[in-house]
Design a protein around this motif. Sequence first.
Motif, PDB file in Angstrom:
ATOM      1  N   LYS A   3      24.943  90.401  43.992  1.00 35.29           N
ATOM      2  CA  LYS A   3      25.863  89.855  43.471  1.00 35.29           C
ATOM      3  C   LYS A   3      26.038  88.581  42.627  1.00 35.29           C
ATOM      4  O   LYS A   3      26.878  88.245  42.139  1.00 35.29           O
ATOM      5  N   LEU A   4      24.658  87.959  42.764  1.00 34.79           N
ATOM      6  CA  LEU A   4      24.394  86.824  41.769  1.00 34.79           C
ATOM      7  C   LEU A   4      24.402  87.298  40.366  1.00 34.79           C
ATOM      8  O   LEU A   4      24.433  86.308  39.395  1.00 34.79           O
ATOM      9  N   ASP A   5      24.056  88.552  40.084  1.00 35.34           N
ATOM     10  CA  ASP A   5      23.799  88.958  38.891  1.00 35.34           C
ATOM     11  C   ASP A   5      25.178  89.314  37.702  1.00 35.34           C
ATOM     12  O   ASP A   5      26.143  89.611  38.276  1.00 35.34           O
ATOM     13  N   THR A   6      24.970  88.968  36.496  1.00 34.32           N
ATOM     14  CA  THR A   6      25.864  89.262  35.576  1.00 34.32           C
ATOM     15  C   THR A   6      26.151  90.825  35.367  1.00 34.32           C
ATOM     16  O   THR A   6      24.831  91.601  35.336  1.00 34.32           O
ATOM     17  N   ILE A   7      27.153  91.311  35.401  1.00 30.89           N
ATOM     18  CA  ILE A   7      27.353  92.867  35.325  1.00 30.89           C
ATOM     19  C   ILE A   7      27.906  93.037  33.908  1.00 30.89           C
ATOM     20  O   ILE A   7      28.559  92.514  33.261  1.00 30.89           O
ATOM     21  N   LEU A   8      27.170  94.007  33.245  1.00 29.38           N
ATOM     22  CA  LEU A   8      27.616  94.220  31.824  1.00 29.38           C
ATOM     23  C   LEU A   8      28.266  95.257  31.660  1.00 29.38           C
ATOM     24  O   LEU A   8      29.410  95.712  30.770  1.00 29.38           O
ATOM     25  N   GLU A   9      28.339  96.378  32.654  1.00 32.08           N
ATOM     26  CA  GLU A   9      29.224  97.499  32.540  1.00 32.08           C
ATOM     27  C   GLU A   9      29.272  97.930  34.260  1.00 32.08           C
ATOM     28  O   GLU A   9      28.379  98.052  34.916  1.00 32.08           O
ATOM     29  N   GLU A  10      30.559  97.730  34.740  1.00 32.15           N
ATOM     30  CA  GLU A  10      30.934  97.958  36.084  1.00 32.15           C
ATOM     31  C   GLU A  10      30.531  99.730  36.464  1.00 32.15           C
ATOM     32  O   GLU A  10      29.816  99.908  37.651  1.00 32.15           O
ATOM     33  N   ARG A  11      30.870 100.450  35.759  1.00 35.63           N
ATOM     34  CA  ARG A  11      30.704 101.964  35.842  1.00 35.63           C
ATOM     35  C   ARG A  11      30.235 102.752  34.470  1.00 35.63           C
ATOM     36  O   ARG A  11      31.427 102.738  33.693  1.00 35.63           O
ATOM     37  N   ASP A  12      29.179 102.885  34.292  1.00 34.14           N
ATOM     38  CA  ASP A  12      28.747 103.735  33.111  1.00 34.14           C
ATOM     39  C   ASP A  12      28.905 105.232  33.202  1.00 34.14           C
ATOM     40  O   ASP A  12      29.517 105.600  34.252  1.00 34.14           O
ATOM     41  N   TRP A  13      28.832 105.880  32.212  1.00 36.94           N
ATOM     42  CA  TRP A  13      29.171 107.573  32.358  1.00 36.94           C
ATOM     43  C   TRP A  13      28.165 107.866  33.399  1.00 36.94           C
ATOM     44  O   TRP A  13      28.850 109.063  33.910  1.00 36.94           O
ATOM     45  N   ALA A  14      27.327 107.605  33.961  1.00 38.38           N
ATOM     46  CA  ALA A  14      26.636 108.108  35.077  1.00 38.38           C
ATOM     47  C   ALA A  14      27.331 107.652  36.333  1.00 38.38           C
ATOM     48  O   ALA A  14      26.709 108.084  37.513  1.00 38.38           O
ATOM     49  N   GLY A  15      28.201 106.789  36.339  1.00 36.86           N
ATOM     50  CA  GLY A  15      28.609 106.099  37.559  1.00 36.86           C
ATOM     51  C   GLY A  15      28.041 104.960  37.980  1.00 36.86           C
ATOM     52  O   GLY A  15      28.454 104.675  39.249  1.00 36.86           O
ATOM     53  N   LYS A  16      27.019 104.613  37.301  1.00 38.79           N
ATOM     54  CA  LYS A  16      26.334 103.376  37.767  1.00 38.79           C
ATOM     55  C   LYS A  16      26.646 101.916  37.073  1.00 38.79           C
ATOM     56  O   LYS A  16      27.192 101.793  35.878  1.00 38.79           O
TER      57      LYS A  16
END
Length: 481
Positions: free
Chosen positions: A182-195
Amino acid sequence: MRIQSMEPLESFSCAENCRNFRTRCADAQSAWPSGLVQSSYWRILADGIELTVYDTPVTHNGPQSFVVIPFSALEIKAISFSPLWNAEILPESLHINPLLENNTIIFSVPEINNVLIETNGGTMHPLAIFRADDPSKAPDPEDESVLFFEPGIHHIRTLELKSGQTLYLSPGALIVPEQPDKLDTILEERDWAGKTNYQDFIFSNGQKNIHVFGAGMVDLTSLNWHARRSMVFTSCENISISDVIFIGAAHWTLPFFGCKNIYVDKVRMIAYRENSDGIDLVDTQYAVVKNCFLRTGDDAVSLKSMACTSQLETHDILVQRCIVWNDKVRAFGVSGESRSNIYNAVFEDCDVVQSMADWTVEVGALAIYICDAAEVHHITFRDIRIRQESNYAICCMITLDKWSKDRKAGQIHDITFDRISMPENYLIYLSGYSKINCIKKIYFDNIFTLPDLVRQTRSNIYRHLDQATYVKLHEINGEVI
């Protein structure tokens, strides 16, 4: 700044279950917490000094073993734990003839950066040998602009590089990631693979004059699939990367987005996971990639122009003297979601030691595949040696598919294949999209077949065309078809 490690590389052990470790790559997405292990297949002596050999999963017939030899090493003795009756040093263009004695392969490697050993006429657990750079080139570890990683295992979360910095990975240094939280910056919450895609492992944005070198290792095998890309440069200039060894990428390995003046030399990559692309030049200009060894679970060296960057075009690219084992997709070329123009690129004096591309139609050793509106032109493949291929030796394709962002298809023209050698069973696939969005001016000149390097006639090459749809004005040995 000197960065020391309290955990020596000697803490690595061999895989507890060799069969289990060898077949890990059957799952092209999962992480493996153990990461690298010491080899259960090989011992190496360089000028009489024993070196540590590592194993890592790969897509076909692994594991892939590898070792880093000193810059000054001349004579190599590779001792196999399995019986040997044959050994081949690749690429064949190096003309190295080994001596085989009692399961030991003996040969000399003066001034050679990368070699691959295959044994017993097959591809099971091959051995790659990488030469480290001259140690006299190492920077001053006390320099404030230098991040100097000493030998040993270093656990870090992420590392951001700034203008003017040098990152040096000593031979014997291993950098491994911590799992994102949870401390990390998220670049994309959910990509094409759901990751979820978190902040890249090593990265730089909008910076200049960065140098990354040293034959240390960056191992992301233990990282969850798509969690982080290995090393990423965005909107940067004057970037130099050399000697670094990337293992087990969880996502793209070394992409450049919207960059200029890029120099990549003697970079080594071994990976098996889906989307573990090797070197991606995306909307990037004036780049040189040379002397690399790449075995990845996706494209090896690829030019792109994607929706995720400013549409700056990709042009003036030289890829030279690289060795590729293409396990799934493409070895060299243009691929995928390309929206702006890509042109003035040369791939030359390279070896495809294995081409086992088997994912979809648009894959192979040398490929230009676009599914957006880019105009791709004046791309040259010259002096390329394809030792083995399972799908298409050459593939050029225009389409619209699930990856497309543009509503109209692109263009491919003025593509040259010159002095290309390939197996006798080679196939060529040419497929335009329509009469308007077609493939034009494709030049085949001096196509040779192995093992005897017979120059193919126009009629022979034409018989190897598996498909030629919406293709205009292509030439074979100077004759218009």
